[in-house]
Design a protein around this motif. Structure first.
Motif, PDB file in Angstrom:
ATOM      1  N   SER A  92     -45.093 -15.560 -45.533  1.00 51.81           N
ATOM      2  CA  SER A  92     -46.261 -14.750 -45.168  1.00 51.81           C
ATOM      3  C   SER A  92     -47.416 -15.629 -44.706  1.00 51.81           C
ATOM      4  O   SER A  92     -48.096 -15.314 -43.713  1.00 51.81           O
ATOM      5  N   TYR A  93     -47.631 -16.740 -45.407  1.00 51.16           N
ATOM      6  CA  TYR A  93     -48.707 -17.670 -45.035  1.00 51.16           C
ATOM      7  C   TYR A  93     -48.479 -18.232 -43.629  1.00 51.16           C
ATOM      8  O   TYR A  93     -49.391 -18.254 -42.795  1.00 51.16           O
ATOM      9  N   ARG A 107     -46.664  -9.993 -39.083  1.00 53.25           N
ATOM     10  CA  ARG A 107     -46.622 -10.399 -40.481  1.00 53.25           C
ATOM     11  C   ARG A 107     -45.170 -10.437 -40.967  1.00 53.25           C
ATOM     12  O   ARG A 107     -44.288  -9.811 -40.376  1.00 53.25           O
ATOM     13  N   TYR A 108     -44.966 -11.151 -42.061  1.00 53.64           N
ATOM     14  CA  TYR A 108     -43.639 -11.165 -42.659  1.00 53.64           C
ATOM     15  C   TYR A 108     -43.287  -9.769 -43.151  1.00 53.64           C
ATOM     16  O   TYR A 108     -44.117  -9.081 -43.756  1.00 53.64           O
ATOM     17  N   GLY A 119     -52.045 -13.691 -35.686  1.00 56.42           N
ATOM     18  CA  GLY A 119     -52.240 -12.675 -36.723  1.00 56.42           C
ATOM     19  C   GLY A 119     -51.650 -11.324 -36.381  1.00 56.42           C
ATOM     20  O   GLY A 119     -51.826 -10.357 -37.123  1.00 56.42           O
ATOM     21  N   ARG A 120     -50.912 -11.224 -35.262  1.00 59.55           N
ATOM     22  CA  ARG A 120     -50.392  -9.923 -34.827  1.00 59.55           C
ATOM     23  C   ARG A 120     -49.118  -9.528 -35.563  1.00 59.55           C
ATOM     24  O   ARG A 120     -48.768  -8.353 -35.608  1.00 59.55           O
ATOM     25  N   ARG A 162     -48.919 -15.539 -40.927  1.00 58.47           N
ATOM     26  CA  ARG A 162     -50.322 -15.098 -40.822  1.00 58.47           C
ATOM     27  C   ARG A 162     -51.182 -16.136 -40.134  1.00 58.47           C
ATOM     28  O   ARG A 162     -52.135 -15.803 -39.413  1.00 58.47           O
ATOM     29  N   ASN A 163     -50.846 -17.411 -40.305  1.00 56.12           N
ATOM     30  CA  ASN A 163     -51.691 -18.485 -39.779  1.00 56.12           C
ATOM     31  C   ASN A 163     -51.142 -19.154 -38.527  1.00 56.12           C
ATOM     32  O   ASN A 163     -51.798 -20.029 -37.962  1.00 56.12           O
ATOM     33  N   THR A 209     -39.831 -14.856 -37.449  1.00 55.75           N
ATOM     34  CA  THR A 209     -39.570 -14.614 -38.875  1.00 55.75           C
ATOM     35  C   THR A 209     -38.534 -15.596 -39.399  1.00 55.75           C
ATOM     36  O   THR A 209     -38.749 -16.253 -40.432  1.00 55.75           O
TER      37      THR A 209
END
Length: 311
Positions: A230-231, A244-245, A241-242, A234-235, A40
């Motif tokens: 977030s992008y 997220r922000y 993809g496990r 996610r990528n 993060t």
């Protein structure tokens, strides 16, 4: 810039020369998550690389457009130095985007929207045929640059003090990029503001437009940052993809000293709204200059310039 007040509204501070440093960074060994175990914090900071290549190219275009209006020779010199520094920042952050792509994290799906913002919505002509004179449109964009530079100065001073990044074992090359850039942001923290004051008219309209610039910039910048983090999360190929922000993970990173405190960012706004405000009040120029004297990349650039001058 000299020892007395002047008609642009600059504060009486000692003059500091502003010039670009032609730095270079070797990204080959920098990992995708360059703060170990902190995806993060890594990707929140990585949003800088998504925004700055297009944003700083735009800064240069706007100030170049306004440069013929600058009649003060010291300010004109500072603006040229600012433009040179921002152009170098744009190039170096573009190289980080290339490095992310090599690590299977392409960014074009996000950066094309940033390009649209700066090239079309904030381009040389008002978008959608908005009936604004060329002079007023330039003044508005100068106010936007000045407002963005308020945040870059605050972030620049923070990263110079952020020993939490050192304790976390952050990649040395990335830290040098961020701190070299941050130090130059503190170094030239007053230039965009001074140019706006010089070109933005006088009295209440000039102040109101300055406020308008910050009212536009603060929420748009916050939105772009959350969207960008977030992008990236996610990528990111390592996360699959496990993860997220989330605001919770962001706040935990702040508590560890890996991201700037919300209060430090938020209080930059009411300070900017003061009629008497000047960006020379932000950060520590001494700390910035000391880092630039110690930065591996800046030292290497200075050495290359010296060798070229002697050849």
């Amino acid at each position: 810039m000299n020892g007395s007040a002047d008609p642009i509204g600059r504060h009486p501070i000692s003059r500091h020369p502003i010039s670009p440093r032609r730095v270079a960074f070797a990204w080959k060994t920098t990992p995708l998550h360059w703060i170990p175990g902190e995806p993060t914090a890594t990707h929140v900071i990585n949003v800088l690389h998504l925004l700055l290549p297009a944003g700083e190219r735009w800064f240069v275009r706007v100030l170049k457009e306004g440069l013929p209006l600058v009649t003060d020779p010291e300010l004109r010199s500072d603006v040229k130095g600012f433009m040179g520094q921002e152009a170098t920042h744009s190039v170096q952050h573009s190289y980080v985007l290339d490095h992310l792509a090599e690590q299977q994290l392409p960014t074009e799906a996000y950066t094309r929207h940033v390009d649209f913002l700066f090239e079309k919505l904030l381009g040389e002509a008002p978008p959608f045929g908005v009936p604004v004179t060329a002079r007023e449109w330039l003044r508005f964009r100068l106010a936007v640059v000045a407002a963005i530079e308020q945040f870059t100065a605050v972030l620049g001073d923070w990263v110079l003090r952020a020993d939490g990044l050192d304790r976390a074992g952050a990649d040395e090359i990335m830290l040098d990029l961020l701190r070299w850039h941050g130090a130059e942001e503190v170094e030239h923290r007053s230039v965009a503001f001074d140019m706006y004051q010089h070109c933005g008219g006088a009295g209440l309209p000039r102040y109101a437009r300055r406020v308008e610039g910050m009212v536009v910039v603060a929420p748009v910048l916050a939105w772009l940052w959350v969207w960008g983090a977030s992008y990236l999360m996610r990528n990111g190929p390592e996360l699959g993809g496990r993860l997220r922000y989330s605001l919770g993970a962001h706040n935990r990173a702040v508590a560890k000293g890996l991201l700037p405190p919300w209060r430090e960012l938020g209080m930059a706004i009411p300070r900017y709204f003061r009629r008497s405000y000047h960006p020379s009040q932000e950060g520590s120029l001494r700390r910035a200059v000391e880092y630039l004297a110690a930065s591996p990349a800046a030292r290497a650039a200075a050495g290359a310039v010296g060798r070229a001058a002697m050849s």
